[in-house]
Write a protein that holds these residues in place. Structure first.
Motif, PDB file in Angstrom:
ATOM      1  N   MET A   1       0.820  -1.203   0.000  1.00 53.52           N
ATOM      2  CA  MET A   1       0.000   0.000   0.000  1.00 53.52           C
ATOM      3  C   MET A   1       0.865   1.270   0.000  1.00 53.52           C
ATOM      4  O   MET A   1       0.447   2.284  -0.515  1.00 53.52           O
ATOM      5  CB  MET A   1      -0.926  -0.006   1.216  1.00 53.52           C
ATOM      6  N   TYR A   2       2.045   1.193   0.603  1.00 49.75           N
ATOM      7  CA  TYR A   2       2.916   2.365   0.729  1.00 49.75           C
ATOM      8  C   TYR A   2       3.158   3.037  -0.620  1.00 49.75           C
ATOM      9  O   TYR A   2       3.068   4.253  -0.747  1.00 49.75           O
ATOM     10  CB  TYR A   2       4.242   1.940   1.370  1.00 49.75           C
ATOM     11  N   PHE A   3       3.473   2.256  -1.658  1.00 50.42           N
ATOM     12  CA  PHE A   3       3.794   2.836  -2.964  1.00 50.42           C
ATOM     13  C   PHE A   3       2.563   3.302  -3.727  1.00 50.42           C
ATOM     14  O   PHE A   3       2.677   3.974  -4.737  1.00 50.42           O
ATOM     15  CB  PHE A   3       4.607   1.852  -3.803  1.00 50.42           C
ATOM     16  N   LYS A   4       1.387   2.987  -3.247  1.00 50.71           N
ATOM     17  CA  LYS A   4       0.154   3.440  -3.881  1.00 50.71           C
ATOM     18  C   LYS A   4      -0.299   4.797  -3.334  1.00 50.71           C
ATOM     19  O   LYS A   4      -1.192   5.414  -3.882  1.00 50.71           O
ATOM     20  CB  LYS A   4      -0.955   2.408  -3.688  1.00 50.71           C
ATOM     21  N   ILE A   5       0.339   5.256  -2.241  1.00 46.30           N
ATOM     22  CA  ILE A   5      -0.051   6.507  -1.587  1.00 46.30           C
ATOM     23  C   ILE A   5       0.947   7.595  -1.962  1.00 46.30           C
ATOM     24  O   ILE A   5       2.089   7.602  -1.492  1.00 46.30           O
ATOM     25  CB  ILE A   5      -0.117   6.334  -0.060  1.00 46.30           C
ATOM     26  N   ARG A   6       0.506   8.538  -2.779  1.00 47.59           N
ATOM     27  CA  ARG A   6       1.405   9.577  -3.297  1.00 47.59           C
ATOM     28  C   ARG A   6       2.008  10.424  -2.180  1.00 47.59           C
ATOM     29  O   ARG A   6       3.199  10.726  -2.206  1.00 47.59           O
ATOM     30  CB  ARG A   6       0.658  10.456  -4.294  1.00 47.59           C
ATOM     31  N   ARG A   7       1.230  10.821  -1.207  1.00 52.70           N
ATOM     32  CA  ARG A   7       1.753  11.716  -0.165  1.00 52.70           C
ATOM     33  C   ARG A   7       2.818  11.040   0.697  1.00 52.70           C
ATOM     34  O   ARG A   7       3.647  11.701   1.298  1.00 52.70           O
ATOM     35  CB  ARG A   7       0.625  12.283   0.699  1.00 52.70           C
ATOM     36  N   ARG A   8       2.847   9.722   0.745  1.00 52.13           N
ATOM     37  CA  ARG A   8       3.849   9.012   1.550  1.00 52.13           C
ATOM     38  C   ARG A   8       5.086   8.639   0.737  1.00 52.13           C
ATOM     39  O   ARG A   8       6.211   8.837   1.174  1.00 52.13           O
ATOM     40  CB  ARG A   8       3.240   7.763   2.173  1.00 52.13           C
ATOM     41  N   SER A   9       4.875   8.072  -0.449  1.00 55.09           N
ATOM     42  CA  SER A   9       5.996   7.534  -1.216  1.00 55.09           C
ATOM     43  C   SER A   9       6.294   8.306  -2.489  1.00 55.09           C
ATOM     44  O   SER A   9       7.346   8.129  -3.088  1.00 55.09           O
ATOM     45  CB  SER A   9       5.705   6.083  -1.600  1.00 55.09           C
ATOM     46  N   GLY A  10       5.333   9.132  -2.913  1.00 58.31           N
ATOM     47  CA  GLY A  10       5.459   9.798  -4.206  1.00 58.31           C
ATOM     48  C   GLY A  10       4.833   8.979  -5.319  1.00 58.31           C
ATOM     49  O   GLY A  10       4.750   9.426  -6.447  1.00 58.31           O
ATOM     50  N   GLY A  11       4.404   7.770  -5.011  1.00 59.45           N
ATOM     51  CA  GLY A  11       3.883   6.844  -6.008  1.00 59.45           C
ATOM     52  C   GLY A  11       2.457   7.119  -6.422  1.00 59.45           C
ATOM     53  O   GLY A  11       1.971   8.242  -6.371  1.00 59.45           O
ATOM     54  N   MET A  25       8.464  -6.635  -7.480  1.00 61.63           N
ATOM     55  CA  MET A  25       8.471  -5.772  -8.648  1.00 61.63           C
ATOM     56  C   MET A  25       7.268  -4.843  -8.546  1.00 61.63           C
ATOM     57  O   MET A  25       6.155  -5.285  -8.258  1.00 61.63           O
ATOM     58  CB  MET A  25       8.374  -6.565  -9.947  1.00 61.63           C
ATOM     59  N   ILE A  26       7.505  -3.554  -8.769  1.00 61.09           N
ATOM     60  CA  ILE A  26       6.453  -2.549  -8.728  1.00 61.09           C
ATOM     61  C   ILE A  26       6.309  -1.985 -10.132  1.00 61.09           C
ATOM     62  O   ILE A  26       7.268  -1.471 -10.693  1.00 61.09           O
ATOM     63  CB  ILE A  26       6.806  -1.408  -7.756  1.00 61.09           C
ATOM     64  N   HIS A  43      13.144   5.280   1.559  1.00 63.38           N
ATOM     65  CA  HIS A  43      11.770   4.812   1.711  1.00 63.38           C
ATOM     66  C   HIS A  43      11.759   3.945   2.969  1.00 63.38           C
ATOM     67  O   HIS A  43      12.311   2.847   2.969  1.00 63.38           O
ATOM     68  CB  HIS A  43      11.313   4.012   0.487  1.00 63.38           C
ATOM     69  N   VAL A  44      11.170   4.478   4.034  1.00 57.56           N
ATOM     70  CA  VAL A  44      11.123   3.790   5.318  1.00 57.56           C
ATOM     71  C   VAL A  44       9.701   3.857   5.838  1.00 57.56           C
ATOM     72  O   VAL A  44       9.067   4.905   5.791  1.00 57.56           O
ATOM     73  CB  VAL A  44      12.081   4.462   6.342  1.00 57.56           C
ATOM     74  N   PHE A  45       9.188   2.730   6.329  1.00 57.77           N
ATOM     75  CA  PHE A  45       7.869   2.723   6.936  1.00 57.77           C
ATOM     76  C   PHE A  45       7.826   1.676   8.033  1.00 57.77           C
ATOM     77  O   PHE A  45       8.733   0.857   8.158  1.00 57.77           O
ATOM     78  CB  PHE A  45       6.754   2.523   5.897  1.00 57.77           C
ATOM     79  N   LEU A  46       6.786   1.723   8.848  1.00 57.22           N
ATOM     80  CA  LEU A  46       6.647   0.804   9.973  1.00 57.22           C
ATOM     81  C   LEU A  46       5.636  -0.288   9.663  1.00 57.22           C
ATOM     82  O   LEU A  46       4.555  -0.027   9.145  1.00 57.22           O
ATOM     83  CB  LEU A  46       6.171   1.554  11.217  1.00 57.22           C
ATOM     84  N   ILE A  47       5.995  -1.512  10.012  1.00 53.62           N
ATOM     85  CA  ILE A  47       5.071  -2.641   9.967  1.00 53.62           C
ATOM     86  C   ILE A  47       5.187  -3.349  11.308  1.00 53.62           C
ATOM     87  O   ILE A  47       6.272  -3.800  11.679  1.00 53.62           O
ATOM     88  CB  ILE A  47       5.411  -3.623   8.824  1.00 53.62           C
ATOM     89  N   GLU A  48       4.065  -3.390  12.023  1.00 56.21           N
ATOM     90  CA  GLU A  48       4.013  -4.027  13.339  1.00 56.21           C
ATOM     91  C   GLU A  48       5.147  -3.553  14.234  1.00 56.21           C
ATOM     92  O   GLU A  48       5.818  -4.346  14.886  1.00 56.21           O
ATOM     93  CB  GLU A  48       4.012  -5.544  13.179  1.00 56.21           C
ATOM     94  N   LYS A  79      10.271  -0.745 -14.997  1.00 51.57           N
ATOM     95  CA  LYS A  79       9.638  -1.211 -13.771  1.00 51.57           C
ATOM     96  C   LYS A  79      10.654  -1.078 -12.648  1.00 51.57           C
ATOM     97  O   LYS A  79      11.847  -0.994 -12.868  1.00 51.57           O
ATOM     98  CB  LYS A  79       9.196  -2.666 -13.909  1.00 51.57           C
ATOM     99  N   LEU A  80      10.164  -1.064 -11.450  1.00 45.16           N
ATOM    100  CA  LEU A  80      11.021  -0.954 -10.289  1.00 45.16           C
ATOM    101  C   LEU A  80      11.051  -2.266  -9.546  1.00 45.16           C
ATOM    102  O   LEU A  80      10.060  -2.963  -9.474  1.00 45.16           O
ATOM    103  CB  LEU A  80      10.497   0.107  -9.319  1.00 45.16           C
ATOM    104  N   SER A  81      12.192  -2.583  -8.965  1.00 46.39           N
ATOM    105  CA  SER A  81      12.297  -3.716  -8.061  1.00 46.39           C
ATOM    106  C   SER A  81      12.596  -3.170  -6.690  1.00 46.39           C
ATOM    107  O   SER A  81      13.431  -2.293  -6.531  1.00 46.39           O
ATOM    108  CB  SER A  81      13.431  -4.650  -8.492  1.00 46.39           C
ATOM    109  N   ALA A  82      11.892  -3.671  -5.717  1.00 49.16           N
ATOM    110  CA  ALA A  82      12.115  -3.240  -4.335  1.00 49.16           C
ATOM    111  C   ALA A  82      12.470  -4.429  -3.494  1.00 49.16           C
ATOM    112  O   ALA A  82      12.075  -5.517  -3.742  1.00 49.16           O
ATOM    113  CB  ALA A  82      10.861  -2.580  -3.782  1.00 49.16           C
TER     114      ALA A  82
END
Length: 82
Positions: A1-11, A25-26, A43-48, A79-82
């Protein structure tokens, strides 16, 4: 979901598929979204409660048959690989 949210990831709108144990792959629908994500170095985010650090690289992949014939992007799609 992170890469789908423009304000968080720019995606933006994208498809994400797993290609390895810790590799995904994104595929962004919009090239500008891809460029915004690549411009952001960290690109840093929290999971659990755990910090997840993502590193990205650009890959050139042959275009899928989804693009209509005659499209300027038909020969190559980045395409991007993460």
């Amino acid at each position: 979901m992170y890469f789908k949210i423009r304000r968080r990831s720019g995606g933006g709108e994208c498809e994400i598929s797993k290609v390895g144990d810790n590799t995904y792959m994104i595929s962004f629908t919009d090239k500008e979204a891809q460029e915004r994500v690549l411009e952001q170095l960290d690109h840093v985010f929290l999971i659990e409660g755990q910090e997840i650090h993502i590193s990205l690289r650009r890959e050139n992949v042959a275009e899928s048959s989804k693009q209509p014939k005659g499209s300027p992007d038909q020969e190559q799609r980045e395409k991007l690989s993460a």
